[in-house]
Design a protein around this motif. Structure first.
Motif, PDB file in Angstrom:
ATOM      1  N   LEU A  17      50.561  29.887  39.709  1.00  0.00           N
ATOM      2  CA  LEU A  17      49.141  30.050  40.022  1.00  0.00           C
ATOM      3  C   LEU A  17      48.396  30.428  38.750  1.00  0.00           C
ATOM      4  CD1 LEU A  17      48.669  32.104  43.324  1.00  0.00           C
ATOM      5  CD2 LEU A  17      47.781  29.832  42.822  1.00  0.00           C
ATOM      6  N   GLU A  18      47.120  30.095  38.729  1.00  0.00           N
ATOM      7  CA  GLU A  18      46.251  30.619  37.684  1.00  0.00           C
ATOM      8  C   GLU A  18      45.290  31.601  38.335  1.00  0.00           C
ATOM      9  OE1 GLU A  18      45.985  27.253  34.215  1.00  0.00           O
ATOM     10  OE2 GLU A  18      44.382  27.313  35.721  1.00  0.00           O
ATOM     11  N   CYS A  19      44.987  32.677  37.642  1.00  0.00           N
ATOM     12  CA  CYS A  19      44.154  33.691  38.284  1.00  0.00           C
ATOM     13  C   CYS A  19      43.306  34.428  37.258  1.00  0.00           C
ATOM     14  CB  CYS A  19      45.024  34.690  39.034  1.00  0.00           C
ATOM     15  SG  CYS A  19      45.890  35.811  37.941  1.00  0.00           S
ATOM     16  N   SER A  20      42.495  35.338  37.755  1.00  0.00           N
ATOM     17  CA  SER A  20      41.734  36.209  36.877  1.00  0.00           C
ATOM     18  C   SER A  20      41.679  37.605  37.490  1.00  0.00           C
ATOM     19  CB  SER A  20      40.309  35.671  36.683  1.00  0.00           C
ATOM     20  OG  SER A  20      39.483  36.699  36.175  1.00  0.00           O
ATOM     21  N   ALA A  21      42.255  38.542  36.776  1.00  0.00           N
ATOM     22  CA  ALA A  21      42.192  39.926  37.259  1.00  0.00           C
ATOM     23  C   ALA A  21      40.763  40.427  37.199  1.00  0.00           C
ATOM     24  CB  ALA A  21      43.104  40.827  36.420  1.00  0.00           C
ATOM     25  N   LYS A  22      39.989  39.846  36.291  1.00  0.00           N
ATOM     26  CA  LYS A  22      38.608  40.312  36.118  1.00  0.00           C
ATOM     27  C   LYS A  22      37.734  39.901  37.293  1.00  0.00           C
ATOM     28  CE  LYS A  22      34.874  40.186  32.745  1.00  0.00           C
ATOM     29  NZ  LYS A  22      34.416  39.531  31.518  1.00  0.00           N
ATOM     30  N   THR A  23      37.827  38.619  37.665  1.00  0.00           N
ATOM     31  CA  THR A  23      36.984  38.140  38.762  1.00  0.00           C
ATOM     32  C   THR A  23      37.717  38.160  40.095  1.00  0.00           C
ATOM     33  OG1 THR A  23      37.701  35.854  38.490  1.00  0.00           O
ATOM     34  CG2 THR A  23      35.810  36.563  37.178  1.00  0.00           C
ATOM     35  N   ARG A  24      38.932  38.576  40.108  1.00  0.00           N
ATOM     36  CA  ARG A  24      39.858  38.675  41.240  1.00  0.00           C
ATOM     37  C   ARG A  24      40.299  37.336  41.833  1.00  0.00           C
ATOM     38  NH1 ARG A  24      35.971  40.778  45.768  1.00  0.00           N
ATOM     39  NH2 ARG A  24      36.369  42.798  44.851  1.00  0.00           N
ATOM     40  N   VAL A  25      39.881  36.220  41.210  1.00  0.00           N
ATOM     41  CA  VAL A  25      40.292  34.908  41.687  1.00  0.00           C
ATOM     42  C   VAL A  25      41.812  34.806  41.747  1.00  0.00           C
ATOM     43  CG1 VAL A  25      40.419  32.474  41.016  1.00  0.00           C
ATOM     44  CG2 VAL A  25      38.248  33.676  40.928  1.00  0.00           C
ATOM     45  N   GLU A  32      37.060  30.401  30.751  1.00  0.00           N
ATOM     46  CA  GLU A  32      37.377  28.978  30.756  1.00  0.00           C
ATOM     47  C   GLU A  32      37.082  28.332  29.396  1.00  0.00           C
ATOM     48  OE1 GLU A  32      38.998  27.498  33.237  1.00  0.00           O
ATOM     49  OE2 GLU A  32      39.081  25.713  31.972  1.00  0.00           O
ATOM     50  N   SER A  33      36.009  28.764  28.735  1.00  0.00           N
ATOM     51  CA  SER A  33      35.621  28.129  27.473  1.00  0.00           C
ATOM     52  C   SER A  33      36.629  28.403  26.359  1.00  0.00           C
ATOM     53  CB  SER A  33      34.240  28.624  27.046  1.00  0.00           C
ATOM     54  OG  SER A  33      34.274  30.021  26.868  1.00  0.00           O
ATOM     55  N   GLU A  34      37.433  29.462  26.538  1.00  0.00           N
ATOM     56  CA  GLU A  34      38.401  29.793  25.485  1.00  0.00           C
ATOM     57  C   GLU A  34      39.807  29.308  25.824  1.00  0.00           C
ATOM     58  OE1 GLU A  34      38.176  33.997  24.312  1.00  0.00           O
ATOM     59  OE2 GLU A  34      36.183  33.973  25.210  1.00  0.00           O
ATOM     60  N   ARG A  35      39.913  28.628  26.941  1.00  0.00           N
ATOM     61  CA  ARG A  35      41.236  28.221  27.396  1.00  0.00           C
ATOM     62  C   ARG A  35      41.929  27.317  26.387  1.00  0.00           C
ATOM     63  NH1 ARG A  35      44.046  26.679  32.268  1.00  0.00           N
ATOM     64  NH2 ARG A  35      42.402  27.259  33.706  1.00  0.00           N
ATOM     65  N   VAL A  36      43.217  27.605  26.119  1.00  0.00           N
ATOM     66  CA  VAL A  36      43.992  26.722  25.252  1.00  0.00           C
ATOM     67  C   VAL A  36      45.242  26.194  25.950  1.00  0.00           C
ATOM     68  CG1 VAL A  36      43.183  27.743  23.072  1.00  0.00           C
ATOM     69  CG2 VAL A  36      45.211  28.677  24.200  1.00  0.00           C
ATOM     70  N   VAL A  37      45.630  26.821  27.045  1.00  0.00           N
ATOM     71  CA  VAL A  37      46.786  26.327  27.802  1.00  0.00           C
ATOM     72  C   VAL A  37      46.262  25.665  29.075  1.00  0.00           C
ATOM     73  CG1 VAL A  37      48.971  26.917  28.901  1.00  0.00           C
ATOM     74  CG2 VAL A  37      48.179  28.261  26.946  1.00  0.00           C
ATOM     75  N   THR A  38      46.572  24.387  29.215  1.00  0.00           N
ATOM     76  CA  THR A  38      46.045  23.673  30.374  1.00  0.00           C
ATOM     77  C   THR A  38      46.839  24.018  31.632  1.00  0.00           C
ATOM     78  OG1 THR A  38      47.521  21.798  30.085  1.00  0.00           O
ATOM     79  CG2 THR A  38      45.414  21.720  28.911  1.00  0.00           C
ATOM     80  N   LYS A  39      46.207  23.725  32.745  1.00  0.00           N
ATOM     81  CA  LYS A  39      46.876  23.987  34.020  1.00  0.00           C
ATOM     82  C   LYS A  39      48.131  23.124  34.141  1.00  0.00           C
ATOM     83  CE  LYS A  39      45.746  24.702  38.846  1.00  0.00           C
ATOM     84  NZ  LYS A  39      44.656  24.803  39.833  1.00  0.00           N
ATOM     85  N   LYS A  40      48.026  21.913  33.624  1.00  0.00           N
ATOM     86  CA  LYS A  40      49.165  20.995  33.719  1.00  0.00           C
ATOM     87  C   LYS A  40      50.388  21.558  32.998  1.00  0.00           C
ATOM     88  CE  LYS A  40      50.766  16.354  33.510  1.00  0.00           C
ATOM     89  NZ  LYS A  40      51.924  16.655  32.687  1.00  0.00           N
ATOM     90  N   GLU A  41      50.138  22.165  31.842  1.00  0.00           N
ATOM     91  CA  GLU A  41      51.265  22.766  31.107  1.00  0.00           C
ATOM     92  C   GLU A  41      51.935  23.851  31.935  1.00  0.00           C
ATOM     93  OE1 GLU A  41      50.539  23.106  26.513  1.00  0.00           O
ATOM     94  OE2 GLU A  41      48.608  23.347  27.526  1.00  0.00           O
ATOM     95  N   GLY A  42      51.110  24.623  32.617  1.00  0.00           N
ATOM     96  CA  GLY A  42      51.645  25.665  33.477  1.00  0.00           C
ATOM     97  C   GLY A  42      52.501  25.083  34.583  1.00  0.00           C
ATOM     98  N   ILE A  43      51.947  24.047  35.211  1.00  0.00           N
ATOM     99  CA  ILE A  43      52.673  23.393  36.304  1.00  0.00           C
ATOM    100  C   ILE A  43      54.006  22.835  35.819  1.00  0.00           C
ATOM    101  CG2 ILE A  43      52.621  21.434  37.897  1.00  0.00           C
ATOM    102  CD1 ILE A  43      49.541  21.866  38.051  1.00  0.00           C
ATOM    103  N   ASP A  44      53.967  22.191  34.650  1.00  0.00           N
ATOM    104  CA  ASP A  44      55.197  21.603  34.105  1.00  0.00           C
ATOM    105  C   ASP A  44      56.251  22.661  33.817  1.00  0.00           C
ATOM    106  OD1 ASP A  44      54.043  19.169  34.284  1.00  0.00           O
ATOM    107  OD2 ASP A  44      53.545  18.971  32.144  1.00  0.00           O
ATOM    108  N   PHE A  45      55.794  23.763  33.244  1.00  0.00           N
ATOM    109  CA  PHE A  45      56.733  24.840  32.947  1.00  0.00           C
ATOM    110  C   PHE A  45      57.356  25.363  34.242  1.00  0.00           C
ATOM    111  CE2 PHE A  45      58.025  29.204  32.485  1.00  0.00           C
ATOM    112  CZ  PHE A  45      58.593  29.268  31.230  1.00  0.00           C
ATOM    113  N   ALA A  46      56.489  25.582  35.228  1.00  0.00           N
ATOM    114  CA  ALA A  46      56.962  26.125  36.505  1.00  0.00           C
ATOM    115  C   ALA A  46      57.990  25.193  37.141  1.00  0.00           C
ATOM    116  CB  ALA A  46      55.789  26.342  37.445  1.00  0.00           C
TER     117      ALA A  46
END
Lengths: 210, 327
Positions: free
Chosen positions: A155-163, A133-147
Motif C-alpha cells: 500500500l501507499e499511504c500518508s501518515a500526515k494526511t492519514r490516507v 506527490e511533487s517530490e515523489r521519486v519511487v513510482t507505485k509500479k516499483e512498489g508493486i513489483d517489489f511486493a
C-alpha cells in the motif's frame, strides 16, 4: 481513570506487529497516526518503542502490540531481536527518497530472513509520504513489483494526511487472520505472562497441567 | 491524562520538514524555566509553583559558595577539588546552580583543557571538513527538542549550532560518526554554553578527557538506578493499579511533583542497593564475555565499555564519587 485491572477488555487474539525501515521514513508517525490519530514532530526513535491498540477486524476483537524500531544502522544489533515472534512485519519506505526504497532489498528484506522466527509471518510493504506527490521519486509500479517479488502486501499511504494508514494495518491483520499457523500462535501467545489473556479456544486447555 | 501535542491557544505547531528557507520566528509561547514550551493546560493554573522566597535566598547562597569554589573563570577549581573532594561531592549532589552548570560541567569533564589544547580545531572541523553523516544529521535536526524555544525556529541559530556540533563530532570521531540520540546530548549542552565549548564537552563525555569515556555514567549507574527506584517508589500507589498499556504511558510521563529534584534526589540517595546486583552483573558478564567476543565489531562499543570499567583510576573519584550508601 478507570484503572482496575479486572476491567481489562477481552480479546480474541493478540498479534505482534513490527515496523522496520530506514531512518526518517515515518515509522513512528505511521504508528502515532494509527494509534492516536494525530501527527506531530517526533523525535528519532532510539532503540525501540511500542504501542498497543485494540481493534475489531473481521469480526474479531484483537489486541495489536506494535513495535516501532529505530531505523539507523547503529541500532540494528538491538532492533534485530524484536523480529522474534512477530506475526506481521511492516516495511516502510519514503516515496520521496530513493535510497529508502533500495535499502528494502539491500537491507530490510535480509534482516527479516535473518531474524524472523515465523515462517508464515506476513510482510507488508508501505510507501509513506504520498502527500508529497511533487517530490515523489519511487513510482507505485516499483512498489508493486517489489511486493510481488518478495511476496508482500503493498500500500501507499500518508501518515500526515492519514490516507490509507488504517488500511495498512487492517489488510495486514486480515491476512494474519487468514493464516492458521499465525492464529494459533496469536491465541496461545508467548506473551501470555505479560498480557493477561483469556484462552479463546478449548484446545489451549489441553496443554495445561491440571 | 492524555498529553496533547497541540500547544496552548489551540495553536498548532506542526512544522513539516520539507521547506528549506529559514522558518519564521515562532510566536512566543509560555515556556517552563528551562525554555521548553509548556504543553499542558490540564494542570490547573493554581499550580504555578512560584518557589517560596526562602528558596530563592538559598539558591543565592548556593551560587555564592559555588563561585568561591570555582574561582574566576575556574581558576581555583582544580585546587579545591584536590583539597576538599567530599565538599565538592556534597555540593554537586545538592545541585549545581543553573547559571554555573555550563562552566562547571566543562571543568569537571576536563573539556576546558581539551579546548585550550586544541585551538582552531573546532573551526577547522566545522568549516573545512565534510562528513558522511551530514544528511542523517540534517534529517534529525528538526526532530531534536522541537518544543524548545532555542531549537524551534527552522534553520535558526539553535538548529544551526546543533548541526555544526554534530557534524564536527562525526568528523572528529569517524569510527562512531553520528548516532541518533547524540542530538539530545549536544542540544542540552548548547543551552548552557557556546558551540565550541559544547563540542569539546561532547568529546570529553564520549571519548574521554579527565575521565574515561562515559565513566560518570558507569560509576554513577548506581545513582541512575537509585533515581529510577525513587521515582517508582514515589509513584508506587498509582502505578500499581494501572493495566499494562497505561503503565507504559505513565512510566514515560511522571507527574511533575515526582520530578522535583529537591525531593527526588534525597529519596534516591536514601535508598540502599544491595551488593546482590553487583554479583549478578559479574555473573552475567562472566557468562557473556565469551559470546560477546565472538560477535565482533558490532559489539565493539560494549566491549570498549567493559574495558573501561576495569580501568577507572582512583584519583578521578573526586569528581564522580563512589557511592557510599553502605554506612
Amino acid at each position: 481513570m478507570d484503572s482496575s485491572s479486572s476491567s481489562q477488555p477481552e480479546f480474541d487474539y493478540l498479534f505482534k506487529l513490527l515496523l522496520i525501515g530506514d531512518s526518517g521514513v515515518g515509522k513512528s508517525s505511521l504508528l502515532l497516526r494509527f494509534t492516536s490519530d494525530s501527527f506531530d514532530d517526533l523525535s528519532p526513535t532510539i532503540g525501540v518503542d511500542f504501542k498497543v491498540k485494540m481493534v475489531t477486524i473481521g469480526g474479531k476483537k484483537l489486541k495489536l502490540a506494535i513495535w516501532d524500531t529505530a531505523g539507523q544502522e547503529r541500532f540494528r544489533t538491538l532492533t534485530s531481536s524484536y523480529y522474534r515472534g512477530a506475526q506481521g512485519i511492516i516495511m516502510v519506505y519514503d516515496v520521496t527518497r530513493r535510497e529508502t526504497f533500495s535499502n528494502l532489498a539491500d537491507v530490510w528484506a535480509k534482516e527479516i530472513d535473518l531474524y524472523s522466527t515465523n515462517q508464515d509471518c506476513i510482510k507488508m510493504l508501505v510507501g509513506n509520504k504520498v502527500d508529497k506527490e511533487s517530490e515523489r521519486v519511487v513510482t507505485k509500479k516499483e512498489g508493486i513489483d517489489f511486493a510481488r517479488e518478495y511476496g508482500c502486501l503493498f500500500l501507499e499511504c500518508s501518515a500526515k494526511t492519514r490516507v490509507n494508514v488504517e488500511q495498512c494495518f487492517e489488510e495486514l491483520v486480515l491476512k494474519i487472520l487468514d493464516t492458521p499457523s499465525l492464529l494459533a500462535e496469536g491465541s496461545a501467545g508467548v506473551e501470555r505472562n505479560i498480557f493477561k489473556q483469556k484462552p479463546p479456544q478449548a484446545d489451549a486447555s489441553t496443554s495445561s497441567c491440571c | 491524562m492524555v498529553r496533547g501535542f497541540v500547544t496552548a491557544n489551540g495553536m498548532e505547531k506542526k512544522r513539516t520538514s520539507d521547506e528549506f528557507e529559514p522558518g519564521p520566528i515562532p510566536p512566543s509561547q509560555p515556556v517552563d524555566r528551562f525554555g521548553f514550551i509548556k504543553q499542558e493546560q490540564n494542570s490547573p493554573d493554581g499550580i504555578t509553583k512560584s518557589r517560596p522566597a526562602n528558596e530563592h535566598e538559598r539558591e543565592e547562597r548556593r551560587i555564592r559558595k559555588w563561585r568561591k569554589m570555582i574561582g574566576v573563570g575556574g581558576s581555583d577549581w582544580k585546587h579545591y577539588v584536590r583539597r576538599k573532594p567530599h565538599v565538592v561531592k556534597r555540593r554537586i549532589r545538592k545541585g549545581i546552580p543553573d547559571c554555573l552548570r555550563g562552566l562547571v560541567w566543562q571543568l569537571i569533564s576536563g573539556s576546558r583543557d581539551l579546548l585550550l589544547m586544541n585551538p582552531g580545531v573546532y573551526e577547522q572541523l566545522v568549516i573545512y571538513e565534510t562528513s558522511a553523516s551530514e544528511l542523517d544529521i540534517i534529517r534529525d535536526i528538526s526532530r531534536t527538542f522541537p518544543s524548545h524555544v532555542f531549537f524551534q525556529q527552522r534553520h535558526g541559530p539553535g538548529q544551526r549550532s546543533l548541526y555544526n556540533v554534530l557534524k564536527a563530532y562525526s568528523v572528529y570521531d569517524r569510527d562512531v560518526g553520528y548516532v541518533q540520540g547524540m542530538g539530545f546530548l549536544a542540544g542540552l549542552l548548547l543551552l548552557y554554553m557556546s558551540e565550541e565549548d559544547a563540542f569539546w564537552l561532547l568529546v570529553a563525555l564520549l571519548k574521554g578527557a579527565v575521565h574515561a569515556p562515559m565513566e560518570g555514567l558507569y560509576l554513577g549507574v548506581k545513582v541512575v538506578f537509585k533515581v529510577g527506584l525513587a521515582l517508582l517508589r514515589f509513584c508506587h500507589d498509582g502505578l500499581i493499579k494501572l493495566p499494562f498499556e497505561k503503565l507504559i504511558h505513565a512510566l514515560r510521563n511522571f507527574p511533575e511533583d515526582a520530578m522535583n529534584p529537591d525531593t527526588l534526589l534525597p529519596l534516591a540517595f536514601s535508598i540502599k542497593v544491595s551488593k546482590r546486583l553487583e554479583e549478578l552483573k559479574q555473573e552475567y558478564e562472566k557468562r557473556n564475555v565469551a559470546s560477546l567476543q565472538q560477535t565482533g565489531s558490532a559489539n565493539r562499543q560494549q566491549l570498549a565499555i567493559k574495558d573501561k570499567e576495569f580501568s577507572i583510576r582512583p584519583e578521578t573519584s573526586n569528581c564522580v564519587p563512589k557511592d557510599d550508601s553502605s554506612r
